[in-house]
Design an enzyme around this catalytic site. Structure first.
Site, PDB file in Angstrom:
ATOM      1  N   GLY A   2      25.534  14.909  -4.753  1.00  0.00           N
ATOM      2  CA  GLY A   2      26.433  15.748  -4.708  1.00  0.00           C
ATOM      3  C   GLY A   2      27.501  15.399  -3.687  1.00  0.00           C
ATOM      4  O   GLY A   2      28.605  16.075  -3.649  1.00  0.00           O
ATOM      5  N   CYS A  28      45.461  15.326 -29.863  1.00  0.00           N
ATOM      6  CA  CYS A  28      46.137  16.698 -30.457  1.00  0.00           C
ATOM      7  C   CYS A  28      45.493  17.766 -29.731  1.00  0.00           C
ATOM      8  O   CYS A  28      44.859  18.554 -30.258  1.00  0.00           O
ATOM      9  CB  CYS A  28      45.935  16.737 -31.936  1.00  0.00           C
ATOM     10  N   GLU A  29      45.711  17.937 -28.438  1.00  0.00           N
ATOM     11  CA  GLU A  29      45.319  19.206 -27.521  1.00  0.00           C
ATOM     12  C   GLU A  29      46.331  19.107 -26.526  1.00  0.00           C
ATOM     13  O   GLU A  29      46.553  17.923 -25.801  1.00  0.00           O
ATOM     14  CB  GLU A  29      43.832  19.091 -27.065  1.00  0.00           C
TER      15      GLU A  29
HETATM   16  C1  LIG Z   1      24.219  14.997 -11.511  1.00  0.00           C
HETATM   17  C2  LIG Z   1      23.075  15.022 -10.602  1.00  0.00           C
HETATM   18  C3  LIG Z   1      23.027  14.268  -9.573  1.00  0.00           C
HETATM   19  C4  LIG Z   1      24.297  13.499  -8.983  1.00  0.00           C
HETATM   20  O1  LIG Z   1      25.122  14.355  -8.695  1.00  0.00           O
HETATM   21  P1  LIG Z   1      26.680  13.431  -7.968  1.00  0.00           P
HETATM   22  O2  LIG Z   1      27.568  14.700  -7.662  1.00  0.00           O
HETATM   23  O3  LIG Z   1      26.961  12.590  -8.772  1.00  0.00           O
HETATM   24  O4  LIG Z   1      26.211  12.951  -6.751  1.00  0.00           O
HETATM   25  C5  LIG Z   1      21.853  14.202  -8.541  1.00  0.00           C
HETATM   26  N1  LIG Z   1      20.831  14.864  -9.019  1.00  0.00           N
HETATM   27  C6  LIG Z   1      20.811  15.725 -10.049  1.00  0.00           C
HETATM   28  C7  LIG Z   1      19.704  16.494 -10.414  1.00  0.00           C
HETATM   29  C8  LIG Z   1      21.974  15.776 -11.032  1.00  0.00           C
HETATM   30  O5  LIG Z   1      21.906  16.445 -11.998  1.00  0.00           O
END
Ligand SMILES: *Cc1c(COP(=O)(O)O)cnc(C)c1O
Length: 425
Positions: A251, A355-356
């Site tokens: 994340g 086409c959007e």
């Molecule tokens: C998508 C996802 C991640 C990675 O998220 P990022 O924002 O790309 O770092 C990690 N763990 C799970 C369970 C995910 O679904």
């Protein structure tokens, strides 16, 4: 502070993509790459990916940290192999991703399996391969996994993915850790599920985890989630349910034209390791975007220019099928014409041929361009090619990896015959 000022003195889009003022990445000219491999074209800087991976490990603490690359961000085999060689494991969300890890020569024991609706066939394949951990997201899944493992005479390693009810303050489509999301098990339901799992002969409790969302820019939501998950872990240990690891997900955001990222991978891993403290728990993280996002660029060429009703349009040969995030998440990439210096006045809507009306990369953007110019869309190494489609019957782009000053084709451009290869007349 100094570093920030120095970096900001260059145009933002240049340092975002690792591209220098001559339009080169890792010593390779982007214009030359388009001449050699065609357009649109995905280009990745292997050294930049390695650098981000190592940045997570540069926390300076005498503690171990295991990273599982969330490979839905970029699942090209060459990228997986590069990261496996660095010591990465993989966070997978489907049987297809497991097959890719194995095809790339990755170690199944370093695979963790996330996802709210794993099928029986996916569980069976993961058990047969011997993956390291199932991140279980519901009571129904826990029960099903116990049955599937039992029928195979296997013991499934499990962690519950809990939902710590944290607002990651990101786009609603990529926010996953709030109570109303479909992800994970409610914190208050977790202890009973662990007690049940701990006595199943076909399950082995190995950890606990969470993942609260994507493109997160500050430490606070990560710490809030860590505290919730660690409080649960302490309660479980007090009951005699031993855990080997705590997984705090992925994340971490990447720098964009609008967002300076003050939080680095090393800051994040250090802060989380400090939170885990003296507990005998290994820390796992699942970064996706932050490992590959700013190491990738999408190259395109200007097809036409058009002026209409007071607006100027720059039409590229790249489109929403190649890179869907602007259409899906209202991401506004910072575009660069590497064939032509900016004239200082032009403002254009930069669009693709699909086409959007959502096939728009930027509106009223400071860029100029002429037919044939190479336009770079930086920051597209994550959720770029992996979300590409054949919409409008457009073959997907080729992919190139730059390492040690050399560019290598890692996926050939699709042909028209590829478009209907699976169809039956
Ligand atoms: C998508 C996802 C991640 C990675 O998220 P990022 O924002 O790309 O770092 C990690 N763990 C799970 C369970 C995910 O679904």
């Amino acid at each position: 502070m100094m570093a920030r000022q120095r970096r900001r003195s260059r145009p933002v889009s240049e340092f975002l993509s690792g591209m220098d003022a001559q339009g080169c990445v890792g010593g390779v000219s982007l214009v030359d790459l388009v001449a050699e491999f065609g357009s649109p074209l995905y280009v990745y800087d292997g050294d930049a990916i390695r650098g981000q991976f190592r940045a997570y490990l540069a926390h300076g603490l005498p503690r171990e940290l295991q990273l599982h690359f969330a490979m839905k961000a970029n699942s090209n085999l060459a990228i997986l192999r590069l990261l496996a060689a660095e010591g990465a494991g993989f966070d997978i969300v489907s049987g297809g991703e497991l097959a890719r890890v194995l095809q790339a020569g990755g170690d199944a024991a370093q695979v963790v399996f996330s996802g709210v609706a794993k099928s029986d066939a996916e569980m069976q394949a993961a058990l047969a391969a011997g993956i390291g951990c199932f991140n279980v997201e519901s009571a129904a899944e826990l029960q099903c996994l116990a049955e599937v493992a039992s029928a195979m005479g296997k013991v499934a390693p499990v962690a519950l993915r809990v939902n710590p009810d944290v607002d990651a303050k990101t786009h609603p489509y990529i926010s996953t850790g709030m109570r109303e999301n479909k992800f994970g098990v409610a914190l208050e339901d977790a202890p009973a599920l662990y007690r049940w799992a701990a006595v199943q002969p076909s399950l082995r409790v190995v950890g606990v985890g969470c993942h609260i969302g994507s493109q997160i820019r500050s430490l606070a939501p990560f710490l809030q989630a860590a505290d919730s998950v660690l409080t649960l872990a302490d309660a479980l240990v007090a009951e005699g349910i031993a855990l080997g690891h705590v997984d705090l997900g992925g994340g971490l955001g990447i720098e964009t034209a609008d967002d300076f990222m003050a939080l680095t991978p090393a800051d994040l891993s250090r802060a989380l390791l400090e939170r885990v403290g003296e507990r005998p728990l290994r820390l796992h993280l699942q970064p996706g975007r932050s490992l590959v996002g700013n190491a990738g660029l999408l190259l395109s060429q200007v097809v036409f220019r058009k002026s209409q009703s007071g607006r100027d349009f720059l039409m590229l040969d790249a489109a929403m099928n190649d890179y869907v995030r602007p259409a899906l998440y209202q991401v506004r990439p910072s575009l660069v014409n590497v064939s032509r210096p900016y004239d200082g006045v032009s403002r254009m809507d930069v669009v693709g041929p699909v086409c959007e009306s959502s096939d728009t990369f930027a509106r009223d953007f400071p860029i100029c361009g002429e037919r044939g110019d190479v336009v770079v869309i930086p920051g597209t190494g994550a959720y770029g090619f992996s979300m590409a489609s054949n919409y409008n019957s457009r073959p997907r782009p080729a992919e190139v990896l730059i390492e040690g000053g050399q560019a290598r084709l890692i996926r050939r451009r699709e042909t028209f015959a590829d478009l209907w290869a699976q169809e039956v007349l």
